[in-house]
Design an enzyme around this catalytic site. Sequence first.
Site, PDB file in Angstrom:
ATOM      1  N   ALA A 255      -0.590   2.629  56.329  1.00 27.37           N
ATOM      2  CA  ALA A 255       0.482   1.966  55.581  1.00 27.37           C
ATOM      3  C   ALA A 255       0.463   0.470  55.828  1.00 27.37           C
ATOM      4  O   ALA A 255       0.054   0.002  56.897  1.00 27.37           O
ATOM      5  CB  ALA A 255       1.843   2.540  55.980  1.00 27.37           C
ATOM      6  N   ASP A 256       0.885  -0.275  54.823  1.00 30.66           N
ATOM      7  CA  ASP A 256       1.029  -1.725  54.968  1.00 30.66           C
ATOM      8  C   ASP A 256       2.225  -2.203  54.152  1.00 30.66           C
ATOM      9  O   ASP A 256       2.431  -1.737  53.026  1.00 30.66           O
ATOM     10  CB  ASP A 256      -0.241  -2.444  54.495  1.00 30.66           C
ATOM     11  CG  ASP A 256      -0.251  -3.890  54.958  1.00 30.66           C
ATOM     12  OD1 ASP A 256      -0.611  -4.119  56.129  1.00 30.66           O
ATOM     13  OD2 ASP A 256       0.136  -4.783  54.175  1.00 30.66           O
ATOM     14  N   THR A 257       3.000  -3.110  54.725  1.00 28.74           N
ATOM     15  CA  THR A 257       4.215  -3.603  54.065  1.00 28.74           C
ATOM     16  C   THR A 257       4.157  -5.118  53.893  1.00 28.74           C
ATOM     17  O   THR A 257       3.784  -5.841  54.822  1.00 28.74           O
ATOM     18  CB  THR A 257       5.464  -3.258  54.928  1.00 28.74           C
ATOM     19  OG1 THR A 257       5.514  -1.845  55.119  1.00 28.74           O
ATOM     20  CG2 THR A 257       6.750  -3.713  54.253  1.00 28.74           C
TER      21      THR A 257
END
Lengths: 197, 197
Positions: free
Chosen positions: A69-71
């Site tokens: 995941a990356d935000t």
Amino acid sequence: MKKLILASSSPRRRELLGQIGLEFEIRTADVDEHVAASSPEELVRKLSHLKASAIRPEAGEAPVTVLGADTIVAVDGTVLGKPADPEDAKRMLRLLQGRSHEVYTGVTLLSYLTDGSCTCNTFAEETKVFFAPMTEAEIETYVATGDPLDKAGAYGIQGFCARYITHIEGDYNNVVGLPVGRVYRELKKERAWDAEF
Amino acid sequence: MKKLILASSSPRRRELLGQIGLEFEIRTADVDEHVAASSPEELVRKLSHLKASAIRPEAGEAPVTVLGADTIVAVDGTVLGKPADPEDAKRMLRLLQGRSHEVYTGVTLLSYLTDGSCTCNTFAEETKVFFAPMTEAEIETYVATGDPLDKAGAYGIQGFCARYITHIEGDYNNVVGLPVGRVYRELKKERAWDAEF
């Protein structure tokens, strides 16, 4: 139940995934985060895929799903990552105060099956966040708490900064770092066709 | 800084108010929560006022603000309080799954000034919450965690139930039990005219 590996060292992601009652292991690897993308959604999808694909299950570990995941925070199409220093954090907060912006989390689920095949499910969730106006003194006070320094866009929705957030449209946990509602639904879909789950 | 008293025993409200960096004391009193109201907003405004006005500052304690709050869940205009037992919790979750509903928190700020006067500021915040469809097995599993039993509408947005919430429109903390963004802005307005703050 099929094994789940979280490819992230973020304590916030670990907490969110644990909160919804899923069991998982954490394994992380360094990845080069310099990638080209034509939109914030494409960027987080690519980065989440890089993180997930950097983890290789061991022999005999399948069936197993790896979650990357990356935000990021985007304002008028400009991506804000983590601030370089307190001055940079103030600059970002001046951009965000008194208006709305978008937060994107990209998630990749790589599922390794016992027959040696692998399926990939990549998606991005968007949440709109609305900030109240902030004075320079309020920006200074918030940056002095230290909270902004390790966060994309220089704020954490779940802490002190809640005083400046009027409302959101979308998944709150997506802003914290992982859209666990969507993650749960996508894992459930995989269960439907994967007899080994 | 003018003293702040939280008239609520809710650990979630205490945590939210502390999170945004405000100092406060907790004082609670029993109130009769049976009141008539023509809408969910009016109901939570009235209940928050009852809770705040049940706390009387001591002599010489002014200036001081007392904060009362009440949260309810409404679906098609029907108010859901805390479930009576696990069966009641399942009934509520069957009503909420696969659709949206509204959460209202009413807040009353009673400010006692040194000249003996008192000002009252009452408001209600609304947040729309969207649930994914839940199977009977999922409802059973969630109720078995025990989480729904002490919560209005039989769910806590900040726990296990996050797996079934697709998105919200409004303030997330309003669903947890206190719209701290709005509370902060209202307290700031009071500061503007109250030289003693």
